[in-house]
Design a protein around this motif. Structure first.
Motif: not given
Length: 108
Positions: A51-67
């Motif tokens: 839906r957001e137009g991003i790769a899943e790996s990018l989501y997990y990179v962002w979530s690790k940075e966020f957490l």
């Protein structure tokens, strides 16, 4: 007379330049919104990323940075995790005792 560069090289470089210029850049607010949406768990990560137009790996990179789970750059460059049991210097690593039959001494 000056030679012209090969047409395929200039075309490939031109395409790379266009992709670089048109790449979507996400603000910190967008990243946080996407990660929080994934943490809510209302939809699967795959569906959220589509839906957001991003790769899943990018989501997990962002979530690790966020957490706050991202490794330090120096640790990443060395290829070791912060929790690894190996010591940083090879001389400080534990040594195994050698048997006298192998030519070593037991007092190492």
């Amino acid at each position: 007379m000056r030679q012209k560069p090969a047409p395929s090289e200039t075309a490939e470089q031109h395409v790379r330049d266009i992709r670089r210029a048109t790449r979507k850049r996400y603000s910190a607010q967008d990243k946080i919104r996407i990660v929080l949406s994934g943490l809510r768990g209302e939809h699967s990560i795959a569906e959220l990323c589509r839906r957001e137009g991003i790769a899943e790996s990018l989501y997990y990179v962002w979530s690790k940075e966020f957490l706050g789970e991202a490794r330090a750059p120096s640790v990443r460059a060395m290829g070791r995790t912060a929790r690894s049991g190996w010591l940083a210097t090879p001389s400080a690593r534990p040594r195994r005792a050698r048997s006298p039959a192998c030519g070593g001494n037991w007092a190492a």
